[in-house]
Design an enzyme around this catalytic site. Structure first.
Site, PDB file in Angstrom:
ATOM      1  N   SER A  67       0.794  -1.180   0.161  1.00  0.00           N
ATOM      2  CA  SER A  67      -0.056  -0.061  -0.209  1.00  0.00           C
ATOM      3  C   SER A  67       0.825   1.202  -0.129  1.00  0.00           C
ATOM      4  O   SER A  67       1.499   1.607  -1.039  1.00  0.00           O
ATOM      5  CB  SER A  67      -0.991  -0.056   1.044  1.00  0.00           C
ATOM      6  OG  SER A  67      -2.122   1.069   0.532  1.00  0.00           O
ATOM      7  N   HIS A  72       4.081  14.674   5.395  1.00  0.00           N
ATOM      8  CA  HIS A  72       3.722  16.134   4.762  1.00  0.00           C
ATOM      9  C   HIS A  72       4.431  16.729   6.100  1.00  0.00           C
ATOM     10  O   HIS A  72       3.990  16.505   7.306  1.00  0.00           O
ATOM     11  CB  HIS A  72       2.321  16.619   4.713  1.00  0.00           C
ATOM     12  CG  HIS A  72       1.511  15.560   3.762  1.00  0.00           C
ATOM     13  ND1 HIS A  72       1.655  15.620   2.157  1.00  0.00           N
ATOM     14  CD2 HIS A  72       0.758  14.716   4.218  1.00  0.00           C
ATOM     15  CE1 HIS A  72       0.969  14.834   1.689  1.00  0.00           C
ATOM     16  NE2 HIS A  72       0.361  14.274   2.874  1.00  0.00           N
ATOM     17  N   CYS A  87      -1.840  -3.520   3.538  1.00  0.00           N
ATOM     18  CA  CYS A  87      -2.718  -4.273   3.289  1.00  0.00           C
ATOM     19  C   CYS A  87      -2.641  -5.594   4.073  1.00  0.00           C
ATOM     20  O   CYS A  87      -1.677  -5.836   4.127  1.00  0.00           O
ATOM     21  CB  CYS A  87      -3.071  -4.581   1.769  1.00  0.00           C
ATOM     22  SG  CYS A  87      -3.367  -3.135   0.836  1.00  0.00           S
TER      23      CYS A  87
END
Length: 120
Positions: A67, A72, A87
């Site tokens: 995944s 940020h 996942c």
């Protein structure tokens, strides 16, 4: 007939307070640390996007076969947001998600401001 239950995986999202602003502006160091995390936890990178902003903050998305990992940074506030999603196709990766996230919290020497776990 009861079908076998399936959980797509655990998605952990955090907001961290970081005192060392240099770690919030050094995207290359984050990428290098992430490579070590991927090796340590047996994760496979399939893509990487890095964007450095004018104020030296950065956004990075690491696409994984399992995944993704996304970050940020906001050095002007001493904060970052980070999410890790793995996942559960062949195995339950929930503890691996938590361990990967703990590695990043240690790397940033961060204080956790927000921590959400979403069972997908």
């Amino acid at each position: 007939m009861n079908p076998t239950p399936y959980s797509p995986g655990l998605h952990q999202l955090v907001t961290l307070q970081v005192d060392d602003a240099a770690k919030l502006t050094d995207s290359q160091a984050f990428v290098e640390f992430t490579q070590k995390v991927l090796e340590r936890f047996g994760l496979e990178q399939v893509g990487l996007v890095v964007h450095d902003f004018d104020n030296r903050s950065f956004t990075i998305a690491v696409c994984l076969k399992e995944s993704h990992i996304c970050i940020h940074t906001w050095p002007e506030f001493g904060q970052l947001t980070l999410d890790v999603y793995l996942c559960n196709y062949l195995q339950d990766n929930s503890e691996k998600v938590r361990s990967v996230m703990a590695s990043y919290i240690d790397y940033f020497e961060a204080t956790v401001l927000k921590d959400f776990e979403i069972e997908r």
